[in-house]
Design an enzyme around this catalytic site. Structure first.
Site, mmCIF file in Angstrom:
data_model
loop_
_atom_site.group_PDB
_atom_site.id
_atom_site.type_symbol
_atom_site.label_atom_id
_atom_site.label_comp_id
_atom_site.label_asym_id
_atom_site.label_seq_id
_atom_site.Cartn_x
_atom_site.Cartn_y
_atom_site.Cartn_z
ATOM 1 N N HIS A 116 11.956 14.095 40.787
ATOM 2 C CA HIS A 116 11.767 12.778 41.407
ATOM 3 C C HIS A 116 12.461 11.755 40.518
ATOM 4 O O HIS A 116 12.219 11.728 39.298
ATOM 5 C CB HIS A 116 10.272 12.480 41.517
ATOM 6 C CG HIS A 116 9.962 11.329 42.424
ATOM 7 N ND1 HIS A 116 10.298 10.037 42.114
ATOM 8 C CD2 HIS A 116 9.350 11.285 43.639
ATOM 9 C CE1 HIS A 116 9.898 9.244 43.099
ATOM 10 N NE2 HIS A 116 9.330 9.978 44.039
ATOM 11 N N ARG A 159 10.888 1.595 45.649
ATOM 12 C CA ARG A 159 12.275 1.273 46.000
ATOM 13 C C ARG A 159 12.393 0.925 47.491
ATOM 14 O O ARG A 159 13.166 0.057 47.869
ATOM 15 C CB ARG A 159 13.195 2.447 45.649
ATOM 16 C CG ARG A 159 13.481 2.536 44.150
ATOM 17 C CD ARG A 159 14.224 3.792 43.774
ATOM 18 N NE ARG A 159 13.354 4.947 43.744
ATOM 19 C CZ ARG A 159 13.681 6.165 44.160
ATOM 20 N NH1 ARG A 159 14.885 6.386 44.640
ATOM 21 N NH2 ARG A 159 12.823 7.151 44.094
HETATM 22 O O1 MEZ Z 1 7.246 13.120 49.627
HETATM 23 C C1 MEZ Z 1 7.076 12.790 48.456
HETATM 24 O O2 MEZ Z 1 7.396 13.503 47.515
HETATM 25 C C2 MEZ Z 1 6.537 11.441 48.175
HETATM 26 C C3 MEZ Z 1 5.938 10.730 49.306
HETATM 27 C C4 MEZ Z 1 6.659 10.929 46.953
HETATM 28 C C5 MEZ Z 1 6.669 9.500 46.613
HETATM 29 O O3 MEZ Z 1 7.653 9.050 46.056
HETATM 30 O O4 MEZ Z 1 5.713 8.790 46.900
#
Ligand code: MEZ
Length: 536
Positions: A320, A340
Site C-alpha cells: 500500500h 488521497r
Molecule cells: O481495499 C483496500 O485495500 C482499502 C480500502 C484500503 C484503504 O486504503 O483504505
C-alpha cells in the site's frame, strides 16, 4: 507524543510554501511506458533477491516470496504424529476455516442454504484483515456507472491478468453485495436524500467507493459477526486448522485443528470445506512493515498447497503506497487511500508534488520508492526515508470539517501522538498490505480439489497482479456468499470415502526427493517477532 526532527520541520516548511500553488493543480498521469519502467525498476515484486522458485508441489516452477516458499515447502506439524482419524471431535456439513469477512459471509449463506455450519478461527471471530480495511468497497451502482466499466478498470489495474470469469462474477455482483450488506445493517455514508456517498480510488474511472467514514471494514465486520451470532452458527475460537483432511477419493473432508488453549489436536469431519484464512502481511516480505492483523501468516495457502491445490500469482504482492512512516508507535499502519481520494497530494522533501495521487497502487508505491531512493527526495524518518502526504489540503479544498467528517479514524489515530493532520502533513512509505495472488478457484469458488472452496484474500486470480482499492471488501462478500451457497448445496449430495492424511506424507516424500530438508514447521500460525518489526 511524537516530536518531529529538525529535518522534518524544515521540509514541512517547503511543503507549506508550495501548498497554495498546488491546491487546484491537476497532476499528470504516467504513460503506459513510464509505468512499465517504474514497476520494473522500483516495485519490490521485481526484486530478484526477494523470490524463490518452488521445487515441489502443484505449482512447482513458480516464483513466490522467499518467506512464503519456506512455509509452502515446510514441514507439516503432523509429520511423525499419529492422528486418530476414527475419533471425530466435531462433525458438520460445512466447515468454514477463518473468522474474517469472507468466512462470516460464507457461514451465513451456507446456513441460509440449509447446511449445518461450523466456523473455526485461529484467533477470535473478526480478528482479520477485514476489520483493518478502511477506505471503502467498490460497486457499480450509480447511474453513470456499470459493471462493465468496473470490469475494465479492474482489468487495467490488474495488468490484464485477472481471470475473466472471476472478475465478471465480482463486478456483476457488486450492487447486490451493497444491498445485502445494507439489509443486514451496514451503515454506509449517505447524502441527506439517502443516496450513497461515493468517491474515486486509484485507477477508478467512476466514483464507486462506498464507505463508512474510514472504518468501512470494521463496520462490515461488526454486522457480519452479529449475523453469525444471531443465526446461532457455532464458532470455535483459537483453533487454527493445521492440515486439511481428504477422503480416500481425494475430496476435501475436514481438517485437523490445533486447540491453542490445550495444545490438543481436534478432528473435524465435514461434507465440504471453505478456506477463508486471509492474507500474509505478517510474513513481512522483503522486510516491509505491514498494515495486516496479527494472524495474517498465509496459513490457507500452505494447507491447500499441501493438499494439492495450485496457486496463481503468488509472486504479486501489494504494498500500500501510504503506510505510516512516522511516528514509531504506528509504524506500518494503514493510511487509507481515501485520504488521497478526498484531495491530499504526495509531496517530496522539497515540496514538489511528484505524481498524481490516484495512480494504481503498484505504480504509486514504486513511484514513492523511486522518489525516496534513486532521486534522493525523501525525508529521514525513523530508520528509513519517507514522503509527505499533504493532508491539510483536504479541508482547504472541501471546507473546514471535511477531515473530521470523512476520515475521522485517521484524525484520531494521529491525534493520539500529538499530530493534527488538519494542520500538518504526515510522513508515509509503502507498507505490505495484500496478497494479490493465492489459491486458484473457479467461479463457484471451488478449487481443483473437489469439495474444497476458498473465499477472500486466500484466493488468487480475481485481481490479476494488482488489486484496486475497495475490490477486496467486495470480493470477500461476493465470493464468501458464493462459497457458502455452493458448499451448502454440495453438502446435500456428496458422499465420502474413509478419511485420510496420506497427502501430508506424500508431500513430505516429494519434498525430500527434491532435496529440501527442512525443520521449519508450517503453517506458521503466529508471527515470531525478534527485534522490532521483522519476523523470521
Ligand atoms: O481495499 C483496500 O485495500 C482499502 C480500502 C484500503 C484503504 O486504503 O483504505
Amino acid at each position: 507524543m511524537s516530536t518531529f526532527t529538525q529535518e522534518m520541520l524544515d521540509s514541512m516548511k517547503l511543503v507549506e510554501a508550495t501548498r497554495a500553488e498546488r491546491l487546484h493543480k491537476e497532476l499528470p498521469r504516467f504513460s503506459a511506458e513510464e509505468k512499465d519502467k517504474l514497476l520494473k525498476e522500483f516495485h519490490p515484486d521485481y526484486s530478484a533477491k526477494g523470490f524463490t522458485v518452488l521445487s515441489t508441489g502443484p505449482s512447482k516452477g513458480s516464483k513466490v516470496p522467499n518467506e512464503l516458499a519456506v512455509l509452502l515447502e515446510g514441514k507439516s506439524r503432523l509429520e511423525g504424529v499419529k492422528v486418530d482419524l476414527g475419533r471425530i471431535d466435531y462433525e458438520t456439513d460445512v466447515l468454514v476455516i477463518g473468522g474474517g469477512g469472507a468466512g462470516a459471509a460464507a457461514a451465513i449463506e451456507a446456513h441460509n442454504g440449509g447446511a449445518g455450519v461450523l466456523v473455526v478461527t485461529k484467533l477470535r471471530m473478526g480478528e482479520a484483515n477485514t476489520m483493518m480495511a478502511e477506505g471503502g468497497i467498490q460497486a457499480a451502482d450509480k447511474a453513470n456507472d456499470s459493471p462493465v466499466t468496473h470490469y475494465l478498470d479492474a482489468m487495467g489495474g490488474g495488468h490484464y491478468k485477472n481471470i475473466p470469469d472471476l472478475l465478471e462474477e465480482l463486478v456483476e455482483n457488486g450492487p447486490l453485495a451493497i444491498e445485502w450488506l445494507s439489509r443486514l445493517g451496514v451503515l454506509f455514508d449517505k447524502e441527506a436524500d439517502g443516496t450513497m456517498v461515493t468517491t474515486h480510488g486509484g485507477g477508478t474511472s467512476r466514483k464507486r467507493m462506498h464507505a463508512c467514514k474510514d472504518v468501512t471494514g470494521a463496520e462490515i465486520m461488526r454486522v457480519l459477526r452479529d449475523e453469525v451470532q444471531n443465526l446461532g452458527i457455532p464458532v470455535l475460537d483459537y483453533a487454527p486448522a493445521i492440515e486439511l483432511i481428504k477422503d480416500t477419493e481425494g475430496k476435501a473432508a475436514g481438517a485437523v485443528l490445533l486447540d491453542l488453549d490445550s495444545n490438543e489436536l481436534l478432528v473435524v469431519r465435514a461434507r465440504t470445506v471453505i478456506l477463508a484464512t486471509g492474507g500474509a502481511g505478517r510474513l513481512h516480505y522483503q522486510g516491509f512493515p505491514t498494515s495486516n492483523h496479527y494472524g495474517a501468516t498465509a496459513d490457507g495457502l500452505v494447507l491447500a498447497y499441501r493438499a494439492g491445490a495450485r496457486l496463481i500469482y503468488a509472486d504479486a504482492i501489494q504494498y500500500h503506497p501510504t503506510g505510516v512512516a512516522f511516528p514509531a508507535q504506528i509504524y506500518g499502519a494503514l493510511v487509507t487511500e481515501k485520504v488521497r481520494s478526498v484531495g491530499a497530494q504526495l509531496v517530496n522533501s522539497k515540496g514538489v508534488a511528484f505524481m498524481n495521487p490516484l495512480e494504481t497502487r503498484d505504480v504509486a508505491a514504486a513511484s514513492i520508492i523511486r522518489e525516496c531512493t534513486a532521486r534522493g527526495n525523501g525525508v529521514k524518518a525513523l530508520d528509513g526515508v519517507a514522503l509527505w502526504l499533504d493532508t491539510p489540503m483536504i479541508d482547504m479544498l472541501h471546507g473546514a470539517g471535511t477531515i473530521e467528517k470523512r476520515i475521522p479514524g485517521m484524525l484520531r489515530m494521529y491525534q493520539k501522538f500529538g499530530i493534527d493532520l488538519r494542520k500538518e502533513p504526515i510522513l508515509v512509505y509503502p507498507t505490505l498490505h495484500y496478497q494479490n495472488g493465492g489459491i486458484l478457484i473457479n467461479k463457484d469458488a471451488e478449487t481443483e480439489i473437489p469439495d474444497l472452496f476458498v473465499a477472500g484474500e486466500a484466493v488468487g486470480g480475481i485481481h490479476g497482479t494488482n488489486r484496486l482499492m475497495g475490490n477486496s471488501l467486495l470480493d470477500i462478500i461476493v465470493f464468501g456468499r458464493i462459497a457458502g451457497e455452493k458448499a451448502a448445496a454440495r453438502a446435500k449430495t456428496v458422499t465420502h470415502g474413509a478419511l485420510s492424511l496420506d497427502h501430508v506424507a506424500a508431500f513430505a516424500t516429494e519434498r525430500e526427493a527434491a532435496g529440501i530438508h527442512t525443520e521449519t514447521l508450517s503453517p506458521k500460525l503466529l508471527p515470531t517477532y525478534t527485534h522490532g518489526r521483522k519476523t523470521r
